[in-house]
Scaffold this motif. Sequence first.
Motif, PDB file in Angstrom:
ATOM      1  N   ASN A   1       0.809  -1.221   0.000  1.00 23.36           N
ATOM      2  CA  ASN A   1       0.000   0.000   0.000  1.00 23.36           C
ATOM      3  C   ASN A   1       0.844   1.273   0.000  1.00 23.36           C
ATOM      4  OD1 ASN A   1      -2.301  -1.631   0.120  1.00 23.36           O
ATOM      5  ND2 ASN A   1      -2.221  -1.689   2.346  1.00 23.36           N
ATOM      6  N   THR A   2       1.962   1.229  -0.689  1.00 22.09           N
ATOM      7  CA  THR A   2       2.826   2.392  -0.808  1.00 22.09           C
ATOM      8  C   THR A   2       2.903   2.768  -2.276  1.00 22.09           C
ATOM      9  OG1 THR A   2       4.136   1.572   1.046  1.00 22.09           O
ATOM     10  CG2 THR A   2       5.119   3.293  -0.289  1.00 22.09           C
TER      11      THR A   2
ATOM     12  N   ASP B   1       4.381   4.591  -5.766  1.00 25.31           N
ATOM     13  CA  ASP B   1       5.724   4.587  -6.360  1.00 25.31           C
ATOM     14  C   ASP B   1       6.615   5.704  -5.837  1.00 25.31           C
ATOM     15  OD1 ASP B   1       4.922   2.445  -7.836  1.00 25.31           O
ATOM     16  OD2 ASP B   1       5.040   3.442  -9.779  1.00 25.31           O
ATOM     17  N   SER B   2       6.040   6.870  -5.614  1.00 24.99           N
ATOM     18  CA  SER B   2       6.859   8.013  -5.206  1.00 24.99           C
ATOM     19  C   SER B   2       7.490   7.803  -3.839  1.00 24.99           C
ATOM     20  CB  SER B   2       6.028   9.299  -5.209  1.00 24.99           C
ATOM     21  OG  SER B   2       5.036   9.246  -4.202  1.00 24.99           O
ATOM     22  N   LYS B   3       6.926   6.902  -3.039  1.00 31.04           N
ATOM     23  CA  LYS B   3       7.508   6.602  -1.726  1.00 31.04           C
ATOM     24  C   LYS B   3       8.209   5.254  -1.710  1.00 31.04           C
ATOM     25  CE  LYS B   3       4.332   9.468   0.829  1.00 31.04           C
ATOM     26  NZ  LYS B   3       2.945   9.613   0.561  1.00 31.04           N
ATOM     27  N   PHE B   4       7.651   4.277  -2.439  1.00 33.57           N
ATOM     28  CA  PHE B   4       8.196   2.924  -2.394  1.00 33.57           C
ATOM     29  C   PHE B   4       9.619   2.845  -2.955  1.00 33.57           C
ATOM     30  CE2 PHE B   4       9.106  -1.112  -4.492  1.00 33.57           C
ATOM     31  CZ  PHE B   4       9.011  -1.972  -3.415  1.00 33.57           C
ATOM     32  N   TYR B   5       9.832   3.371  -4.144  1.00 35.64           N
ATOM     33  CA  TYR B   5      11.140   3.198  -4.786  1.00 35.64           C
ATOM     34  C   TYR B   5      12.270   3.945  -4.082  1.00 35.64           C
ATOM     35  CZ  TYR B   5       8.764   0.497  -8.267  1.00 35.64           C
ATOM     36  OH  TYR B   5       8.033  -0.482  -8.891  1.00 35.64           O
ATOM     37  N   PRO B   6      12.056   5.167  -3.599  1.00 32.88           N
ATOM     38  CA  PRO B   6      13.125   5.794  -2.798  1.00 32.88           C
ATOM     39  C   PRO B   6      13.411   5.001  -1.524  1.00 32.88           C
ATOM     40  CG  PRO B   6      11.608   7.463  -3.583  1.00 32.88           C
ATOM     41  CD  PRO B   6      10.996   6.129  -3.912  1.00 32.88           C
ATOM     42  N   LEU B   7      12.347   4.472  -0.901  1.00 30.73           N
ATOM     43  CA  LEU B   7      12.530   3.653   0.292  1.00 30.73           C
ATOM     44  C   LEU B   7      13.303   2.384  -0.044  1.00 30.73           C
ATOM     45  CD1 LEU B   7      11.960   2.910   3.263  1.00 30.73           C
ATOM     46  CD2 LEU B   7       9.798   1.898   2.478  1.00 30.73           C
ATOM     47  N   ALA B   8      12.940   1.722  -1.126  1.00 29.09           N
ATOM     48  CA  ALA B   8      13.623   0.490  -1.526  1.00 29.09           C
ATOM     49  C   ALA B   8      15.096   0.756  -1.809  1.00 29.09           C
ATOM     50  CB  ALA B   8      12.949  -0.104  -2.759  1.00 29.09           C
ATOM     51  N   ALA B   9      15.401   1.861  -2.477  1.00 29.99           N
ATOM     52  CA  ALA B   9      16.798   2.198  -2.772  1.00 29.99           C
ATOM     53  C   ALA B   9      17.577   2.462  -1.486  1.00 29.99           C
ATOM     54  CB  ALA B   9      16.866   3.410  -3.693  1.00 29.99           C
TER      55      ALA B   9
END
Length: 128
Positions: free
Chosen positions: A70-71, A73-81
């Motif tokens: 439930n995240t 893209d604008s939050k998920f990918y920076p977090l994943a990186a």
Amino acid sequence: MRDDFDYDDDLDYSFDDEEEDDDFGMTFEEDLYLMIREKLRDTIQEFKAEYPALKKLEAHVTSFKVNAKNTDDSKFYPLAAKLLLEHIKPLTQDSEEILEIYENMQTDIGRFKNQRAHGHEGEFYLTA
């Protein structure tokens, strides 16, 4: 009765290749994250025979998983990186090469905040 649809006026068949994205609907964040992963993968493949410590890095990267439901893209990918970077940080003590890769990845990750920033291009963290 006049046809309201005029092909010459109503259809614009001009395509600006410079403006077209080849990402098929990817967000900037997703595209950047995938580029970082690709550069990391390509660097490991290119140099792991020469630098054995990169085999350990490869195992760490392969085992990396992110679970952030439930995240967007604008939050998920920076977090994943960021989490990927933290995941490999302990290995920076094992090898100067891994430390260099880590530092170069940080440059690319900084682009999440400043999309116009120039990412890292170099020999030991390959350009995608």
